[in-house]
Design a protein around this motif. Structure first.
Motif, PDB file in Angstrom:
ATOM      1  N   ASN A 139       0.826  -1.200   0.000  1.00  0.00           N
ATOM      2  CA  ASN A 139       0.000   0.000   0.000  1.00  0.00           C
ATOM      3  C   ASN A 139       0.868   1.260   0.000  1.00  0.00           C
ATOM      4  O   ASN A 139       0.548   2.243  -0.670  1.00  0.00           O
ATOM      5  N   ALA A 140       1.975   1.221   0.738  1.00  0.00           N
ATOM      6  CA  ALA A 140       2.880   2.376   0.791  1.00  0.00           C
ATOM      7  C   ALA A 140       3.485   2.656  -0.590  1.00  0.00           C
ATOM      8  O   ALA A 140       3.594   3.815  -1.003  1.00  0.00           O
ATOM      9  N   VAL A 141       3.843   1.602  -1.316  1.00  0.00           N
ATOM     10  CA  VAL A 141       4.390   1.772  -2.667  1.00  0.00           C
ATOM     11  C   VAL A 141       3.320   2.350  -3.589  1.00  0.00           C
ATOM     12  O   VAL A 141       3.586   3.270  -4.379  1.00  0.00           O
ATOM     13  N   GLN A 142       2.103   1.843  -3.494  1.00  0.00           N
ATOM     14  CA  GLN A 142       1.008   2.345  -4.326  1.00  0.00           C
ATOM     15  C   GLN A 142       0.684   3.795  -3.980  1.00  0.00           C
ATOM     16  O   GLN A 142       0.408   4.612  -4.862  1.00  0.00           O
ATOM     17  N   TYR A 143       0.721   4.127  -2.701  1.00  0.00           N
ATOM     18  CA  TYR A 143       0.484   5.501  -2.253  1.00  0.00           C
ATOM     19  C   TYR A 143       1.541   6.425  -2.858  1.00  0.00           C
ATOM     20  O   TYR A 143       1.223   7.486  -3.400  1.00  0.00           O
ATOM     21  N   GLN A 144       2.810   6.007  -2.754  1.00  0.00           N
ATOM     22  CA  GLN A 144       3.911   6.823  -3.278  1.00  0.00           C
ATOM     23  C   GLN A 144       3.807   6.988  -4.789  1.00  0.00           C
ATOM     24  O   GLN A 144       4.068   8.073  -5.317  1.00  0.00           O
ATOM     25  N   SER A 145       3.407   5.939  -5.477  1.00  0.00           N
ATOM     26  CA  SER A 145       3.246   6.018  -6.936  1.00  0.00           C
ATOM     27  C   SER A 145       2.155   7.010  -7.310  1.00  0.00           C
ATOM     28  O   SER A 145       2.323   7.823  -8.230  1.00  0.00           O
ATOM     29  N   THR A 146       1.040   6.947  -6.611  1.00  0.00           N
ATOM     30  CA  THR A 146      -0.064   7.869  -6.871  1.00  0.00           C
ATOM     31  C   THR A 146       0.357   9.296  -6.566  1.00  0.00           C
ATOM     32  O   THR A 146       0.072  10.221  -7.332  1.00  0.00           O
ATOM     33  N   LEU A 147       1.060   9.488  -5.457  1.00  0.00           N
ATOM     34  CA  LEU A 147       1.543  10.812  -5.075  1.00  0.00           C
ATOM     35  C   LEU A 147       2.531  11.358  -6.110  1.00  0.00           C
ATOM     36  O   LEU A 147       2.456  12.534  -6.486  1.00  0.00           O
ATOM     37  N   SER A 148       3.401  10.511  -6.607  1.00  0.00           N
ATOM     38  CA  SER A 148       4.360  10.938  -7.639  1.00  0.00           C
ATOM     39  C   SER A 148       3.639  11.362  -8.910  1.00  0.00           C
ATOM     40  O   SER A 148       3.998  12.366  -9.539  1.00  0.00           O
ATOM     41  N   PHE A 149       2.612  10.599  -9.290  1.00  0.00           N
ATOM     42  CA  PHE A 149       1.841  10.971 -10.472  1.00  0.00           C
ATOM     43  C   PHE A 149       1.193  12.343 -10.270  1.00  0.00           C
ATOM     44  O   PHE A 149       1.246  13.196 -11.153  1.00  0.00           O
ATOM     45  N   LEU A 150       0.586  12.553  -9.117  1.00  0.00           N
ATOM     46  CA  LEU A 150      -0.073  13.833  -8.847  1.00  0.00           C
ATOM     47  C   LEU A 150       0.922  14.978  -8.818  1.00  0.00           C
ATOM     48  O   LEU A 150       0.638  16.065  -9.333  1.00  0.00           O
ATOM     49  N   ASN A 151       2.086  14.750  -8.220  1.00  0.00           N
ATOM     50  CA  ASN A 151       3.118  15.792  -8.205  1.00  0.00           C
ATOM     51  C   ASN A 151       3.553  16.146  -9.619  1.00  0.00           C
ATOM     52  O   ASN A 151       3.756  17.317  -9.941  1.00  0.00           O
ATOM     53  N   GLY A 152       3.699  15.145 -10.473  1.00  0.00           N
ATOM     54  CA  GLY A 152       4.049  15.393 -11.868  1.00  0.00           C
ATOM     55  C   GLY A 152       2.965  16.185 -12.580  1.00  0.00           C
ATOM     56  O   GLY A 152       3.250  17.109 -13.352  1.00  0.00           O
ATOM     57  N   ARG A 153       1.725  15.839 -12.317  1.00  0.00           N
ATOM     58  CA  ARG A 153       0.594  16.533 -12.944  1.00  0.00           C
ATOM     59  C   ARG A 153       0.552  17.994 -12.481  1.00  0.00           C
ATOM     60  O   ARG A 153       0.344  18.904 -13.278  1.00  0.00           O
ATOM     61  N   ILE A 154       0.758  18.213 -11.193  1.00  0.00           N
ATOM     62  CA  ILE A 154       0.760  19.580 -10.644  1.00  0.00           C
ATOM     63  C   ILE A 154       1.911  20.381 -11.242  1.00  0.00           C
ATOM     64  O   ILE A 154       1.751  21.552 -11.607  1.00  0.00           O
ATOM     65  N   SER A 155       3.060  19.756 -11.379  1.00  0.00           N
ATOM     66  CA  SER A 155       4.216  20.429 -11.974  1.00  0.00           C
ATOM     67  C   SER A 155       3.926  20.827 -13.425  1.00  0.00           C
ATOM     68  O   SER A 155       4.256  21.949 -13.849  1.00  0.00           O
ATOM     69  N   THR A 156       3.278  19.947 -14.173  1.00  0.00           N
ATOM     70  CA  THR A 156       2.915  20.250 -15.567  1.00  0.00           C
ATOM     71  C   THR A 156       1.950  21.411 -15.632  1.00  0.00           C
ATOM     72  O   THR A 156       2.112  22.319 -16.457  1.00  0.00           O
ATOM     73  N   ILE A 157       0.957  21.405 -14.765  1.00  0.00           N
ATOM     74  CA  ILE A 157      -0.049  22.480 -14.745  1.00  0.00           C
ATOM     75  C   ILE A 157       0.623  23.810 -14.343  1.00  0.00           C
ATOM     76  O   ILE A 157       0.349  24.853 -14.960  1.00  0.00           O
ATOM     77  N   THR A 158       1.511  23.756 -13.382  1.00  0.00           N
ATOM     78  CA  THR A 158       2.218  24.964 -12.938  1.00  0.00           C
ATOM     79  C   THR A 158       3.050  25.552 -14.069  1.00  0.00           C
ATOM     80  O   THR A 158       3.036  26.768 -14.312  1.00  0.00           O
ATOM     81  N   ARG A 159       3.769  24.681 -14.788  1.00  0.00           N
ATOM     82  CA  ARG A 159       4.574  25.167 -15.916  1.00  0.00           C
ATOM     83  C   ARG A 159       3.686  25.758 -17.014  1.00  0.00           C
ATOM     84  O   ARG A 159       4.031  26.771 -17.620  1.00  0.00           O
ATOM     85  N   ALA A 160       2.551  25.127 -17.240  1.00  0.00           N
ATOM     86  CA  ALA A 160       1.627  25.645 -18.264  1.00  0.00           C
ATOM     87  C   ALA A 160       1.072  27.018 -17.876  1.00  0.00           C
ATOM     88  O   ALA A 160       0.957  27.916 -18.710  1.00  0.00           O
ATOM     89  N   LEU A 161       0.764  27.187 -16.589  1.00  0.00           N
ATOM     90  CA  LEU A 161       0.247  28.472 -16.120  1.00  0.00           C
ATOM     91  C   LEU A 161       1.321  29.576 -16.196  1.00  0.00           C
ATOM     92  O   LEU A 161       0.986  30.735 -16.428  1.00  0.00           O
ATOM     93  N   LYS A 162       2.568  29.186 -16.014  1.00  0.00           N
ATOM     94  CA  LYS A 162       3.656  30.160 -16.097  1.00  0.00           C
ATOM     95  C   LYS A 162       4.056  30.433 -17.539  1.00  0.00           C
ATOM     96  O   LYS A 162       4.848  31.316 -17.806  1.00  0.00           O
ATOM     97  N   GLY A 163       3.514  29.623 -18.461  1.00  0.00           N
ATOM     98  CA  GLY A 163       3.836  29.808 -19.872  1.00  0.00           C
ATOM     99  C   GLY A 163       5.177  29.230 -20.269  1.00  0.00           C
ATOM    100  O   GLY A 163       5.784  29.671 -21.240  1.00  0.00           O
ATOM    101  N   GLU A 164       5.655  28.266 -19.535  1.00  0.00           N
ATOM    102  CA  GLU A 164       6.968  27.659 -19.846  1.00  0.00           C
ATOM    103  C   GLU A 164       6.826  26.587 -20.900  1.00  0.00           C
ATOM    104  O   GLU A 164       5.892  25.929 -21.076  1.00  0.00           O
TER     105      GLU A 164
END
Length: 115
Positions: free
Chosen positions: A90-115
């Motif tokens: 469960n901890a591995v699955q939690y970390q995987s899901t969290l990593s995916f969300l962090n990547g998604r947030i990073s993509t959205i942040t870069r898009a909002l900044k126009g990078e």
């Protein structure tokens, strides 16, 4: 809701994995408690409950008692090896899901900044 379309099922999955981690940790902590009954979460049922009710959903309908493969004389149903394995998975699955969300947030942040 906009966050649902941005994160899909992953936000709900993270919440369910967090709840399950708490249950598994409780099972491990009570491995020596006479009469303690190990519980676990039906991931699919819990995910549906969270998606239907958004965050903070009542997951009690998705929580059940584990059936031990070997009964204990004191009535405790915790099988420590099983619980530790489930917790690690469960901890591995939690970390995987969290990593995916962090990547998604990073993509959205870069898009909002126009990078």
């Amino acid at each position: 809701m906009a966050s649902e379309s941005l994160f899909g099922v992953h936000g709900a999955a993270l919440e369910v994995r967090s709840q399950r981690m708490g249950l598994l940790a409780s099972n491990i902590a009570n491995a020596s408690t006479p009469g303690f009954k190990a519980r676990d979460l039906d991931f699919g049922a819990a995910l549906k409950a969270v998606e239907a009710g958004n965050t903070g959903a009542d997951l009690s309908g998705a929580i059940g008692y584990r059936m031990p493969t070997q009964t204990s004389l004191d009535g405790n149903t915790v099988e420590l090896n099983e619980e530790q394995t489930a917790f690690a998975e469960n901890a591995v699955q939690y970390q995987s899901t969290l990593s995916f969300l962090n990547g998604r947030i990073s993509t959205i942040t870069r898009a909002l900044k126009g990078e």
